[in-house]
Design a protein around this motif. Structure first.
Motif, mmCIF file in Angstrom:
data_model
loop_
_atom_site.group_PDB
_atom_site.id
_atom_site.type_symbol
_atom_site.label_atom_id
_atom_site.label_comp_id
_atom_site.label_asym_id
_atom_site.label_seq_id
_atom_site.Cartn_x
_atom_site.Cartn_y
_atom_site.Cartn_z
ATOM 1 N N CYS A 81 0.875 -1.168 0.000
ATOM 2 C CA CYS A 81 0.000 0.000 0.000
ATOM 3 C C CYS A 81 0.913 1.218 0.000
ATOM 4 N N SER A 82 1.019 1.868 -1.143
ATOM 5 C CA SER A 82 2.050 2.888 -1.309
ATOM 6 C C SER A 82 1.583 4.067 -2.155
ATOM 7 N N SER A 83 2.248 5.195 -1.949
ATOM 8 C CA SER A 83 2.010 6.349 -2.804
ATOM 9 C C SER A 83 2.795 6.220 -4.104
ATOM 10 N N LYS A 84 3.686 5.239 -4.186
ATOM 11 C CA LYS A 84 4.426 4.970 -5.435
ATOM 12 C C LYS A 84 3.441 4.325 -6.408
ATOM 13 N N ASN A 85 2.980 5.117 -7.388
ATOM 14 C CA ASN A 85 1.870 4.668 -8.210
ATOM 15 C C ASN A 85 2.185 4.492 -9.695
ATOM 16 N N LYS A 86 3.450 4.408 -10.033
ATOM 17 C CA LYS A 86 3.817 4.195 -11.430
ATOM 18 C C LYS A 86 3.736 2.696 -11.756
ATOM 19 N N ASP A 87 3.554 2.393 -13.038
ATOM 20 C CA ASP A 87 3.464 0.994 -13.459
ATOM 21 C C ASP A 87 4.687 0.195 -13.027
ATOM 22 N N ILE A 88 5.874 0.800 -13.134
ATOM 23 C CA ILE A 88 7.100 0.089 -12.762
ATOM 24 C C ILE A 88 7.098 -0.273 -11.270
ATOM 25 N N ASP A 89 6.513 0.594 -10.443
ATOM 26 C CA ASP A 89 6.427 0.299 -9.007
ATOM 27 C C ASP A 89 5.535 -0.915 -8.765
ATOM 28 N N ARG A 90 4.410 -0.954 -9.440
ATOM 29 C CA ARG A 90 3.491 -2.088 -9.319
ATOM 30 C C ARG A 90 4.155 -3.382 -9.789
ATOM 31 N N ILE A 91 4.789 -3.305 -10.954
ATOM 32 C CA ILE A 91 5.452 -4.487 -11.506
ATOM 33 C C ILE A 91 6.539 -4.976 -10.554
ATOM 34 N N TRP A 92 7.353 -4.054 -10.071
ATOM 35 C CA TRP A 92 8.437 -4.429 -9.165
ATOM 36 C C TRP A 92 7.866 -5.020 -7.869
ATOM 37 N N GLY A 93 6.810 -4.431 -7.355
ATOM 38 C CA GLY A 93 6.175 -4.945 -6.139
ATOM 39 C C GLY A 93 5.675 -6.363 -6.309
ATOM 40 N N MET A 94 5.048 -6.634 -7.428
ATOM 41 C CA MET A 94 4.530 -7.976 -7.683
ATOM 42 C C MET A 94 5.682 -8.966 -7.891
ATOM 43 N N ARG A 95 6.767 -8.512 -8.487
ATOM 44 C CA ARG A 95 7.927 -9.387 -8.690
ATOM 45 C C ARG A 95 8.626 -9.718 -7.374
ATOM 46 N N GLN A 96 8.430 -8.895 -6.357
ATOM 47 C CA GLN A 96 9.028 -9.174 -5.044
ATOM 48 C C GLN A 96 8.246 -10.247 -4.298
ATOM 49 N N GLY A 97 7.036 -10.525 -4.777
ATOM 50 C CA GLY A 97 6.236 -11.564 -4.146
ATOM 51 C C GLY A 97 4.907 -11.094 -3.593
ATOM 52 N N ALA A 98 4.559 -9.838 -3.839
ATOM 53 C CA ALA A 98 3.282 -9.317 -3.342
ATOM 54 C C ALA A 98 2.104 -9.982 -4.052
ATOM 55 N N ASP A 99 0.981 -10.016 -3.370
ATOM 56 C CA ASP A 99 -0.244 -10.583 -3.934
ATOM 57 C C ASP A 99 -1.181 -9.506 -4.459
ATOM 58 N N PHE A 100 -0.942 -8.256 -4.031
ATOM 59 C CA PHE A 100 -1.815 -7.143 -4.431
ATOM 60 C C PHE A 100 -1.017 -5.856 -4.246
ATOM 61 N N TYR A 101 -1.262 -4.858 -5.092
ATOM 62 C CA TYR A 101 -0.596 -3.557 -4.975
ATOM 63 C C TYR A 101 -1.674 -2.485 -4.982
ATOM 64 N N LEU A 102 -1.832 -1.807 -3.854
ATOM 65 C CA LEU A 102 -2.837 -0.758 -3.674
ATOM 66 C C LEU A 102 -2.123 0.579 -3.549
ATOM 67 N N THR A 103 -2.655 1.609 -4.211
ATOM 68 C CA THR A 103 -2.011 2.913 -4.115
ATOM 69 C C THR A 103 -2.790 3.850 -3.201
ATOM 70 N N LYS A 104 -2.034 4.762 -2.584
ATOM 71 C CA LYS A 104 -2.613 5.798 -1.728
ATOM 72 C C LYS A 104 -2.912 7.000 -2.614
ATOM 73 N N PRO A 105 -3.972 7.729 -2.352
ATOM 74 C CA PRO A 105 -4.972 7.470 -1.303
ATOM 75 C C PRO A 105 -5.907 6.338 -1.722
ATOM 76 N N PHE A 106 -6.483 5.686 -0.748
ATOM 77 C CA PHE A 106 -7.384 4.560 -0.985
ATOM 78 C C PHE A 106 -8.656 4.774 -0.178
ATOM 79 N N THR A 107 -9.699 4.079 -0.574
ATOM 80 C CA THR A 107 -10.954 4.119 0.176
ATOM 81 C C THR A 107 -11.019 2.903 1.091
ATOM 82 N N LYS A 108 -11.964 2.934 2.004
ATOM 83 C CA LYS A 108 -12.186 1.780 2.876
ATOM 84 C C LYS A 108 -12.515 0.555 2.027
ATOM 85 N N GLU A 109 -13.348 0.742 1.025
ATOM 86 C CA GLU A 109 -13.760 -0.361 0.164
ATOM 87 C C GLU A 109 -12.573 -0.956 -0.587
#
Length: 120
Positions: A81-109
């Motif tokens: 859950c990060s303010s880093k919201n570029k595609d490369i950040d998401r891709i890198w996050g998923m390659r590290q083993g994450a199951d989901f990448y959520l960007t800030k700001p986010f809603t409760k839902e």
């Protein structure tokens, strides 16, 4: 209900996630840095972990890699859950083993939906 470990170094963000998750019925364990998060993940074996990416000392990416290399924590689903919201950040996050990448700001839902989507 399931237990979620939230690793976040910004107090207001940590409190917001805590409120949203508790209102949705989750038990929340809090950590303010990745080192504390590693210890709490080992000790409590939560059903899911939510972590920030940019933190002092150890980044969320490094935190994720350490969790995924440890036999005791490698199967715990993880959400960045990060303010880093570029595609490369998401891709890198998923390659590290994450199951989901959520960007800030986010809603409760969005937050609760992400948790529900990864807990088996």
């Amino acid at each position: 209900m399931a237990t979620v470990l939230v690793v976040e170094d910004t107090p207001s963000q940590l409190e917001l996630m805590n409120i949203f998750l508790q209102e949705a019925g989750y038990t929340v364990i809090r950590a303010t840095n990745a080192k504390d998060g590693l210890e709490k993940a080992q000790l409590h074996q939560p059903e899911a972990i939510i972590t920030d990416v940019v933190m002092p000392g150890m980044s969320g990416f490094e935190f994720c890699r350490k969790l995924k290399k440890d036999v005791n924590t490698k199967k715990i689903p993880l959400i960045f859950c990060s303010s880093k919201n570029k595609d490369i950040d998401r891709i890198w996050g998923m390659r590290q083993g994450a199951d989901f990448y959520l960007t800030k700001p986010f809603t409760k839902e969005q937050l609760v939906g992400a948790v529900k989507s990864i807990i088996i």
